[in-house]
Design an enzyme around this catalytic site. Structure first.
Site, PDB file in Angstrom:
ATOM      1  N   ASP A  68       0.862  -1.179   0.000  1.00 27.34           N
ATOM      2  CA  ASP A  68       0.000   0.000   0.000  1.00 27.34           C
ATOM      3  C   ASP A  68       0.896   1.225   0.000  1.00 27.34           C
ATOM      4  OD1 ASP A  68      -2.238   1.875   0.943  1.00 27.34           O
ATOM      5  OD2 ASP A  68      -3.259  -0.055   1.002  1.00 27.34           O
ATOM      6  N   HIS A 103      -3.458   6.509   2.936  1.00 28.93           N
ATOM      7  CA  HIS A 103      -4.157   5.257   2.649  1.00 28.93           C
ATOM      8  C   HIS A 103      -3.552   4.088   3.429  1.00 28.93           C
ATOM      9  CE1 HIS A 103      -5.566   1.799   0.210  1.00 28.93           C
ATOM     10  NE2 HIS A 103      -6.623   2.555   0.028  1.00 28.93           N
ATOM     11  N   ASN A 205     -13.590  -1.224  -7.287  1.00 27.56           N
ATOM     12  CA  ASN A 205     -14.746  -0.349  -7.098  1.00 27.56           C
ATOM     13  C   ASN A 205     -15.376   0.073  -8.418  1.00 27.56           C
ATOM     14  OD1 ASN A 205     -14.171  -0.374  -4.321  1.00 27.56           O
ATOM     15  ND2 ASN A 205     -12.786   1.351  -4.534  1.00 27.56           N
ATOM     16  N   SER A 276     -11.142  -1.500  -0.502  1.00 26.47           N
ATOM     17  CA  SER A 276      -9.871  -1.458   0.224  1.00 26.47           C
ATOM     18  C   SER A 276     -10.089  -1.818   1.687  1.00 26.47           C
ATOM     19  CB  SER A 276      -9.261  -0.062   0.143  1.00 26.47           C
ATOM     20  OG  SER A 276      -8.493   0.110  -1.012  1.00 26.47           O
TER      21      SER A 276
END
Length: 399
Positions: A68, A103, A205, A276
């Site tokens: 990430d 994030h 998504n 996520s």
């Protein structure tokens, strides 16, 4: 030059770094205090049946590799339990400011947040450790001749997966995705699975895109689409599939992905939306299982998750897979699976049925005695023939 676009799976869809940061907070929430966030996240933990699982495991001794953005290891919920790995791909998300760690910090908190004092956010595996492997999430990364999308020998994600497998990771959480498979990544996935590492990835998504609405299915996103990877979809508070959550056969299970509280750099709190968050939560559940059963292979972990997930009327659905993960039941099932897999030794005098034990079956091939006799006969024949030749030769010579 070819370019391969990596996307965060936080909120759909985004374009460029600025859009990523805005989309992360697509569901605005007023900053909450440590006590408030614990109450706000209650529904998430209840949906996963986490408190039941914590009676058995809290993730101690397990390392979850987080592929990430970088992580703020100084937030109270994560302090002392984050190891920073090498930067993979671009260094955009490895910089020290809060933007570059947003994030990754949020996902790490969902996996291993340990609260603070009487409050603070709790991750699913609050005693697990995090190995942070920073990688660009929403950039166009150049693809060189050695990184060909079809026959490439390397990629940032492949390097991250291999590094995790070689450096003590038990679980790898990947809240990112790109369209199209990559040979090096497939090989890295196989390598990690062979070393017993559980791989979890967000399904994406794209559920509200034009293609998804027209075809009632979404484009596949990788690494979720690789065989052996646990693809995760998102659901809301009611357990319904989130509209943005991609739906296709890569979705194995689902978890909360709407209004999910997370920790941001500096210790602030906010709500996240996207697959996520769902993937990070499932990675935390996998960590609970691996802490309890360190030798459990990845396919058996996946079986424990899918066989106990929330009921789906049709048995399987492309948006939620086999259902919403139940951490408590998954841990119980994992114990049953490991017990069944253990080899049972039987005493020599305890067998099914009566009578003498059956001997070993005959070895394949010819009868050993006959082969021995044949060999002796052949040797005698050769000896006799040789003797006769010698005798005749001597007689001929004497004449």
């Amino acid at each position: 030059m070819l370019r391969r676009r990596w996307r965060s799976a936080v909120s759909a869809p985004v374009a460029g770094l600025t859009a990523l940061l805005v989309a992360f907070c697509a569901v605005p929430a007023a900053p909450a205090g440590a006590a408030d966030v614990r109450e706000d996240q209650r529904w998430v933990l209840e949906a996963l049946n986490a408190e039941e699982a914590w009676k058995t495991s809290r993730g101690a001794g397990v390392t979850v590799a987080l592929v990430d953005s970088a992580v703020d290891a100084e937030v109270a919920e994560l302090r002392g339990r984050v190891t920073a790995g090498p930067v993979l791909g671009s260094d955009t998300f490895a910089r020290a400011d809060s933007t570059g760690r947003r994030h990754g910090t949020a996902m790490a908190s969902l996996i291993a947040g340990a609260g603070k004092g009487g409050g603070g956010l709790l991750g699913v595996a609050p005693e697990a450790r995090v190995l942070s492997l920073p990688m660009a999430l929403d950039e166009d990364l150049p693809v060189t001749a050695g990184d060909d999308l079809r026959t490439g020998r390397d990629s940032p994600l492949a390097r991250a997966i291999r590094y995790a497998a070689d450096n003590g990771a038990d679980v790898v959480s990947m809240s990112l995705g790109a369209y199209g498979p990559h040979r090096a990544e497939r090989e890295a996935v196989s390598y990690a699975l062979s070393r017993g590492v559980v791989l979890v990835a967000a399904a994406g998504n794209d559920g509200e895109g034009g293609y998804a609405e027209e075809k009632d299915t979404s484009f596949w996103s990788f690494p979720a689409g690789y065989s052996g990877v646990i693809g995760v979809g998102a659901v809301d508070r009611s357990g319904r599939p989130a509209p943005f959550s991609s739906g296709n056969l890569s979705v194995m299970v689902a978890a909360p992905g709407v209004d999910v509280p997370v920790v941001l750099p500096g210790g602030e709190y906010e709500s996240s939306q996207g697959t996520s968050s769902a993937a990070a939560l499932v990675a935390g559940v996998a960590a609970l299982i691996k802490a309890r059963h360190p030798e459990m292979p990845p396919d058996m972990v996946a079986r424990a998750l899918t066989s106990t997930a929330g009921p789906v009327p049709a048995g399987y659905d492309e948006h939620v897979g086999f259902g919403v993960v139940d951490a408590g039941r998954a841990l119980e099932r994992a114990g049953e699976l490991m017990a069944a897999a253990r080899q049972v030794t039987v005493a020599e005098d305890h067998r099914f049925g009566g009578g003498a034990a059956v001997g070993e079956p005959p070895r394949p091939g010819g009868d050993p005695l006959r082969l021995w006799l044949y060999g002796v006969s052949l040797a005698c024949s050769v000896f006799a023939f040789t003797g006769a030749v010698v005798v005749l030769s001597r007689r001929t010579a004497s004449r």
